[in-house]
Write a protein that holds these residues in place. Structure first.
Motif, mmCIF file in Angstrom:
data_model
loop_
_atom_site.group_PDB
_atom_site.id
_atom_site.type_symbol
_atom_site.label_atom_id
_atom_site.label_comp_id
_atom_site.label_asym_id
_atom_site.label_seq_id
_atom_site.Cartn_x
_atom_site.Cartn_y
_atom_site.Cartn_z
ATOM 1 N N GLN A 30 0.851 -1.191 0.000
ATOM 2 C CA GLN A 30 0.000 0.000 0.000
ATOM 3 C C GLN A 30 0.887 1.241 0.000
ATOM 4 O O GLN A 30 1.816 1.328 0.797
ATOM 5 N N ARG A 41 -4.645 7.086 -1.434
ATOM 6 C CA ARG A 41 -4.043 5.762 -1.686
ATOM 7 C C ARG A 41 -3.815 5.558 -3.180
ATOM 8 O O ARG A 41 -4.752 5.533 -3.970
ATOM 9 N N ASN A 44 -3.127 -0.031 -3.742
ATOM 10 C CA ASN A 44 -4.035 -0.553 -2.724
ATOM 11 C C ASN A 44 -4.002 -2.083 -2.665
ATOM 12 O O ASN A 44 -4.680 -2.754 -3.433
ATOM 13 N N GLU A 250 -4.937 -0.996 -8.202
ATOM 14 C CA GLU A 250 -5.124 -2.405 -7.826
ATOM 15 C C GLU A 250 -4.854 -3.305 -9.036
ATOM 16 O O GLU A 250 -5.063 -2.885 -10.180
#
Ligand code: SF4
Length: 337
Positions: A30, A41, A44, A250
């Motif tokens: 992260q 963020r 992630n 992601e």
């Protein structure tokens, strides 16, 4: 190893996806950008392995977090970015726990990087020979002048440049040759992993292919692994063994390159595939992906891709997706599977 400050957004059965021992093992990484309005963020819960000798591709649109991951694993993230959770193991060593001295050894010697702006990475007032020798002298101060000269010439030879060019300044070389010099510098200390961040983006297609083929040959000869980062999926499919597709910080799909090309599952991967013309076969209309990547200060709830997805279902905007293995070595984060 850092403690994980937020729940893992991605669960990944990597043990079944990766049979041989990993050279690099990233788990639940992260990265946050600390802004006055609070942390944003950028990466992630990303997890993946790279095996010895493997070319692992990381693809996705600009801002998807690809380069941030590369900088995080080299521990060269510029502020205000911080690693806020997860672990990075390299050959069993915990990279996030390394002190400055250990990091100095780790960079270049274990992992080297060909940066996105490689065309401008060379110092314009030093000859290419001096720039290669600079790296050698810094990390191997015991080398004599003659040994350093010989090694610099050998490195130029490895990347297909005549040793007479040792005395050339960067402006006296073509873009392709400058890029080869940067790769020679990255190879100087025989790293086990080379990170290549959009290494050939600024070059024309023919030079691009030529350089990538040469890197592939060098990789087979010298045995290093490659983390290959690009937004050009067709180039990546050709050059990589396995590929992870990133969207909004992601990983949304991970598979062997051939499997991903022949059987893309995630609607985003399919969209990316349709954004590039096929090199062979009949002409097809390119459809692309509607909309734009999300504002990472407020990513969409549920599946981050749902506002752009042509297969979205009622629960897609409510429930976050997790990477699941749907076939051996093929993982996807989508409620369709
Ligand atoms: Fe589309 Fe839903 Fe799959 Fe997300 S989870 S990619 S919105 S189908």
């Amino acid at each position: 190893m850092l403690s994980t400050s937020a729940p893992a957004a991605t669960s990944l059965s990597l043990q079944s996806a990766v049979a041989s021992p990993a050279l690099l093992a990233i788990r639940d990484l992260q990265v946050d950008y600390m802004t006055p309005q609070g942390p944003v963020r950028a990466v992630n819960g990303v997890s993946f392995d790279i095996k010895p000798g493997e070319v692992f591709g990381l693809a996705g649109e600009s801002g998807s977090g690809k380069s941030t991951i590369a900088h995080a694993l080299m521990r060269i993230l510029p502020p205000p970015a911080v690693i806020s959770g997860g672990s990075v193991l390299f050959d069993g060593d915990d990279v996030l726990d390394m002190g400055l001295e250990e990091l100095e050894q780790f960079r270049w010697r274990s992992v080297s990087m060909v940066f996105q702006s490689a065309m401008n990475a060379l110092n314009p007032v030093l000859t290419v020979g001096d720039q290669i020798k600079d790296v050698l002298h810094t990390h191997q101060p015991w080398l004599t002048k003659q040994q350093a000269n010989a090694r610099a010439a050998e490195l130029l030879d490895i990347v297909g440049i005549e040793k007479t060019r040792l005395s050339a300044y960067p402006h006296q070389l073509s873009g392709g040759m400058r890029q080869r010099v940067v790769i020679a510098i990255a190879l100087a200390l025989k790293p086990q992993l080379m990170i290549m961040d959009e290494p050939t983006t600024a070059l024309d297609v023919v030079v691009q292919k030529d350089i990538l083929q040469q890197i592939e040959t060098l990789k087979d000869e010298l045995g290093f692994s490659i983390l290959f980062i690009t937004h050009d999926l067709s180039l990546m499919v050709e050059f990589s063994d396995r590929i992870a597709i990133m969207y909004a910080g992601e990983i949304v799909e991970l598979a062997a390159a051939g499997e991903l090309f022949n059987n893309p599952l995630h609607p985003y991967t399919r969209g990316l595939m349709n954004s590039f013309p096929a090199l062979t076969g009949p002409k097809e209309v390119l459809t692309g992906i509607p909309g734009s990547p999300p504002d990472m200060r407020q990513p969409p709830p549920g599946c981050r891709f749902h506002p752009r997805c042509d297969r979205t279902m009622s629960h897609c905007s409510l429930t976050h997706t997790q990477l699941r293995e749907v076939a051996p070595g093929h993982l996807v984060a989508c409620h369709l599977y």
